[in-house]
Scaffold this motif. Structure first.
Motif, mmCIF file in Angstrom:
data_model
loop_
_atom_site.group_PDB
_atom_site.id
_atom_site.type_symbol
_atom_site.label_atom_id
_atom_site.label_comp_id
_atom_site.label_asym_id
_atom_site.label_seq_id
_atom_site.Cartn_x
_atom_site.Cartn_y
_atom_site.Cartn_z
ATOM 1 N N ASN A 4 -16.744 -18.225 -7.166
ATOM 2 C CA ASN A 4 -17.716 -16.869 -7.509
ATOM 3 C C ASN A 4 -16.510 -16.301 -6.431
ATOM 4 N N ILE A 5 -16.758 -16.266 -5.179
ATOM 5 C CA ILE A 5 -15.297 -15.847 -4.799
ATOM 6 C C ILE A 5 -14.660 -14.985 -4.627
ATOM 7 N N GLN A 6 -14.176 -16.270 -4.952
ATOM 8 C CA GLN A 6 -12.226 -16.492 -5.727
ATOM 9 C C GLN A 6 -12.680 -15.221 -7.239
ATOM 10 N N LYS A 7 -13.578 -15.554 -7.785
ATOM 11 C CA LYS A 7 -13.553 -14.882 -9.197
ATOM 12 C C LYS A 7 -13.608 -13.181 -9.297
ATOM 13 N N LYS A 8 -14.278 -13.113 -7.773
ATOM 14 C CA LYS A 8 -15.117 -11.231 -7.543
ATOM 15 C C LYS A 8 -13.412 -11.188 -7.133
ATOM 16 N N VAL A 9 -12.628 -11.850 -6.561
ATOM 17 C CA VAL A 9 -11.159 -11.203 -5.789
ATOM 18 C C VAL A 9 -10.302 -10.822 -6.845
ATOM 19 N N LEU A 10 -10.126 -11.490 -7.651
ATOM 20 C CA LEU A 10 -9.715 -11.649 -8.613
ATOM 21 C C LEU A 10 -9.831 -10.283 -9.348
ATOM 22 N N GLU A 11 -11.122 -10.509 -10.057
ATOM 23 C CA GLU A 11 -11.357 -9.670 -10.979
ATOM 24 C C GLU A 11 -11.506 -8.773 -10.080
ATOM 25 N N THR A 15 -8.815 -5.236 -11.682
ATOM 26 C CA THR A 15 -8.545 -3.822 -11.643
ATOM 27 C C THR A 15 -8.213 -3.182 -11.205
ATOM 28 N N GLN A 16 -7.324 -3.635 -9.932
ATOM 29 C CA GLN A 16 -5.856 -2.101 -9.528
ATOM 30 C C GLN A 16 -4.701 -2.702 -10.046
ATOM 31 N N ALA A 17 -4.946 -4.025 -10.682
ATOM 32 C CA ALA A 17 -3.724 -4.005 -11.115
ATOM 33 C C ALA A 17 -3.663 -3.339 -12.874
ATOM 34 N N ALA A 98 -2.973 -6.653 -5.933
ATOM 35 C CA ALA A 98 -2.395 -5.168 -6.485
ATOM 36 C C ALA A 98 -2.818 -4.102 -5.613
ATOM 37 N N ASN A 99 -3.497 -3.700 -4.257
ATOM 38 C CA ASN A 99 -3.648 -2.836 -3.828
ATOM 39 C C ASN A 99 -2.897 -2.542 -2.944
ATOM 40 N N LEU A 100 -2.208 -3.149 -2.675
ATOM 41 C CA LEU A 100 -0.573 -2.984 -1.700
ATOM 42 C C LEU A 100 0.691 -2.479 -2.103
ATOM 43 N N ILE A 101 0.116 -3.083 -2.864
ATOM 44 C CA ILE A 101 2.069 -2.448 -4.373
ATOM 45 C C ILE A 101 1.365 -1.119 -4.702
ATOM 46 N N LEU A 102 0.112 -0.588 -5.180
ATOM 47 C CA LEU A 102 0.530 0.946 -5.458
ATOM 48 C C LEU A 102 0.327 1.305 -4.485
ATOM 49 N N ASP A 103 -0.169 1.699 -3.224
ATOM 50 C CA ASP A 103 0.406 2.347 -1.934
ATOM 51 C C ASP A 103 1.278 2.852 -1.057
ATOM 52 N N SER A 104 1.886 0.915 -1.250
ATOM 53 C CA SER A 104 3.731 1.215 -0.774
ATOM 54 C C SER A 104 4.631 1.658 -2.503
ATOM 55 N N ALA A 105 3.872 1.920 -3.657
ATOM 56 C CA ALA A 105 5.407 2.300 -4.280
ATOM 57 C C ALA A 105 4.709 3.924 -4.296
ATOM 58 N N GLN A 106 3.609 4.475 -3.773
ATOM 59 C CA GLN A 106 3.671 5.871 -3.810
ATOM 60 C C GLN A 106 4.548 6.388 -2.184
ATOM 61 N N ARG A 107 4.368 6.023 -1.256
ATOM 62 C CA ARG A 107 5.823 6.112 -0.071
ATOM 63 C C ARG A 107 7.115 5.747 -0.684
ATOM 64 N N LEU A 108 6.671 4.464 -1.295
ATOM 65 C CA LEU A 108 8.021 4.583 -1.612
ATOM 66 C C LEU A 108 8.625 6.127 -2.631
ATOM 67 N N GLY A 109 7.499 6.827 -3.132
ATOM 68 C CA GLY A 109 8.135 7.694 -3.842
ATOM 69 C C GLY A 109 9.392 7.504 -5.314
ATOM 70 N N CYS A 110 7.622 6.763 -5.339
ATOM 71 C CA CYS A 110 8.489 5.959 -6.894
ATOM 72 C C CYS A 110 9.191 6.880 -8.225
ATOM 73 N N PHE A 130 -2.014 -13.780 -8.940
ATOM 74 C CA PHE A 130 -2.640 -12.276 -7.972
ATOM 75 C C PHE A 130 -1.397 -10.784 -9.043
ATOM 76 N N ASP A 131 -2.323 -10.481 -10.414
ATOM 77 C CA ASP A 131 -1.720 -9.778 -11.030
ATOM 78 C C ASP A 131 -1.023 -8.273 -10.546
ATOM 79 N N ILE A 132 -0.033 -7.919 -10.398
ATOM 80 C CA ILE A 132 -0.442 -6.440 -9.383
ATOM 81 C C ILE A 132 0.747 -5.732 -10.151
ATOM 82 N N GLY A 133 0.263 -5.902 -11.559
ATOM 83 C CA GLY A 133 0.409 -4.381 -13.123
ATOM 84 C C GLY A 133 2.196 -3.889 -12.888
#
Lengths: 224, 224
Positions: A4-11, A15-17, A98-110, A130-133
């Protein structure tokens, strides 16, 4: 309980992806998630690939590692915009979420990038979950790793959109049956495109570059 | 939140690992946890090692994989008692946890074994975090993986009691600096013993076998 914990982390990651996907769509950026075991040659493949694509295609790279900026340093030499994520701050995470990716993409000036490549942490298991979008996933397997790896780590090959079989320059010195390795990939993912290359000698690079250019062009209209 | 969950999982594992340790102590069995990336040559190293140790030392092997019994099949040929854990039943787990080890050791009939080797799942990250009640940990790195891996995956090399640098028969065909790789291991774990071997040609095997025999003898009184 653990499931269940694993499922919640993946869910939460999913959402972030989805948020990432909308962000990348808005910015018209094709995102490629690059995954493999440690040492299969992701960074070298990327360095050579960037050299062929730029400046016609504007490329940024997010590099994931638990520690060190070694790969980012190597990639910066290509002239690409590069940012590093070190997961040791997050308990030595074995994948990029996924959350790390968005932060980094913004820092990179995507905003002005046609192609964003995420070099994931060297691990043939966890990053596959882990889907990262991203728009596409590439798995790199090297010929020194054994033909049966697709059967032993099937999820990674199942979620991949394309596979690279790297280090084919070493085939003469190994008991490695490249045909069998490709067959095993197709057993878990029948229509997976596989490119047999040597990042060191650039043998076999053209079909791989062609695949990448077509995919970037289809999303962004750039690069062909 | 996530860190707390992680902490609880690791604490529960630690409790089970202590139970395992008592079990192995009672049965007078030396337990070696073997870890590496996929494809670094754990199974081949083990096959050759068992061939040299048996029958003077009575050996059992627990093989961890997400899928397939390929490695167990290869190891059974040596005559060792072998059992397989496939973690796809547990959501494709990327490591072997302590509870799985005790079950498998009991299934294997651990009572009369001098040496139990656990071939962990191919992953240079997660298995390092999970104590299984072992007496020693060996990490295998192959010379095709790049010299910087100990710096990029430091926990694995920090928790190891011994390291094997495998596939040295390929050195003539690679741009790989074995000295640098060993230096990098020592940077994260200064007194780590490192054995440079080729599982294929058995070059460098004697010091590694010697290390293993001494360690088995010290716990069990068998094998020297």
């Amino acid at each position: 309980m653990e499931i269940n914990i694993q499922k919640k982390v993946l869910e939460a990651n999913e959402t972030q992806a989805d948020i990432n996907r909308q962000f990348f769509k808005k910015h018209n950026t094709f995102v490629l998630n690059m995954m493999s075991s440690p040492g299969s040659g992701k960074t070298e493949t990327l360095c050579r690939t960037l050299g062929k694509l730029m400046p016609g295609i504007r490329v940024g790279v997010i590099v994931g590692d638990i520690c060190t900026t070694n790969d980012a340093d190597r990639l910066e030499v290509t002239g690409a915009r590069v940012t590093q994520i070190n997961t040791d701050k997050f308990g030595g995470d074995c994948h990029l979420a996924a959350n790390l990716i968005l932060d980094s993409a913004q820092r990179l000036g995507c905003g002005d990038l046609d192609l964003l490549i995420v070099e994931n942490i060297g691990n043939l298991v966890c990053p596959a979950e882990f889907d990262i979008g991203e728009d596409a996933r590439v798995v790199v397997l090297s010929v020194t790793e054994g033909e049966d790896k697709p059967l032993k780590y099937p999820l990674m090959f199942r979620v991949a959109d394309v596979a690279i079989l790297n280090k084919i320059d070493l085939l003469p010195y190994l008991d490695f049956d490249a045909g069998l390795a490709v067959d095993n990939m197709k057993k878990v993912h029948p229509r997976l495109p596989v490119f047999e290359i040597s990042a060191k000698t650039e043998e076999g690079f053209e079909p791989w570059l062609e695949w990448l250019k077509i995919n970037v062009f289809e999303k962004t209209g750039t690069g062909l």
